[in-house]
Write an enzyme that holds these catalytic residues in place. Structure first.
Site, PDB file in Angstrom:
ATOM      1  CG  LEU A 170      49.719 -35.091 -59.334  1.00  0.00           C
ATOM      2  CD1 LEU A 170      49.313 -35.956 -58.148  1.00  0.00           C
ATOM      3  CD2 LEU A 170      51.093 -35.508 -59.848  1.00  0.00           C
ATOM      4  CB  CYS A 171      46.462 -31.067 -57.083  1.00  0.00           C
ATOM      5  SG  CYS A 171      46.637 -29.411 -56.404  1.00  0.00           S
ATOM      6  CB  ILE A 172      52.098 -32.213 -56.970  1.00  0.00           C
ATOM      7  CG1 ILE A 172      53.356 -32.319 -56.103  1.00  0.00           C
ATOM      8  CG2 ILE A 172      52.451 -32.167 -58.438  1.00  0.00           C
ATOM      9  CD1 ILE A 172      54.165 -33.598 -56.362  1.00  0.00           C
TER      10      ILE A 172
END
Length: 234
Positions: free
Chosen positions: A88-90
């Protein structure tokens, strides 16, 4: 092993077991290791992800909470901010460094005041409100934008999401997990016990850190999908 990070994680884990939060469940991958958690995220009702139960792993660094954990989905998730391998990229999980190229403000990145609750609530928000300006999955980002710009006429993106949510629901049912399908099930209302003591929450259901109006408002906004910047990608 860092004793301060271990203590912080143990306290957070205990808190989440005693006062769970609507939208997700957590447990340890191994009972003797507080640095790797198993996470289950429920798809919010009235969104494309409704009915789904998306599993992920959360790994914490030895210097937590000074450095952020990482999250990798085990369940297949087609999303602009999820890499093909499930990472996940956040923004909230990015170290607070000055990186003008990222388009992120330092305040949007990780800081030690964040915790598992705020992380996972941000992830739930990001599911239905992806950031498409710097996506981890370009194809998903293009497909999402095409769907939004077509005012729902191009259904390729929602069809994929709904199919994945249905498959995830079936897998959850095999594990005996009850997935909330309505806002009433998703957002628990405080209940008063028969002895007229302080309001108590039903331990068999989800717990709500917000009042009912806030939760309903949040779900309505997710349904409308009006924001794209709730979580910034790399």
């Amino acid at each position: 092993m860092n004793s301060s990070s271990l203590r912080a994680l143990a306290l957070e884990y205990k808190s989440l077991q005693e006062e769970p939060v609507e939208g997700f469940k957590v447990k340890l991958l191994n009972d003797d290791n507080f640095y790797e958690w198993s996470v289950g995220i429920f798809g919010p009702p009235q969104t494309l992800y409704a009915g789904g139960y998306f599993k992920a792993t959360m790994k914490f660094p030895q210097d937590y909470p000074y450095s952020p954990p990482s999250i990798r989905f085990i369940t297949k998730v087609w999303h602009p901010n999820v890499y093909e391998n499930g990472d996940l990229c956040i923004s909230i999980l990015h170290p607070p460094v000055d990186d003008p190229q990222s388009g992120e403000l330092p305040c949007e990145r990780w800081n030690p005041t964040q915790n598992v609750r705020t992380i996972l609530l941000s992830v739930i928000s990001l599911l239905n409100e992806p950031n498409t300006f710097s996506p981890a999955n370009v194809d998903a980002s293009v497909m999402y934008r095409r769907w939004r710009e077509s005012n729902g006429r191009d259904n390729e993106y929602p069809n994929i999401i709904r199919k994945q949510a249905l498959q995830a629901k079936l897998e959850a049912e095999k594990e005996g997990i009850v997935v909330p399908l309505t806002l009433e099930e998703y957002c628990l209302k405080p209940k008063t016990n028969p002895n007229n003591q302080e309001p108590q929450l039903d331990m068999t259901d989800f717990y709500d850190d917000f009042d009912d109006d806030e939760c309903s408002e949040s779900e309505t906004e997710s349904q409308n999908g009006d924001g794209e910047d709730s979580g910034n990608a790399e």
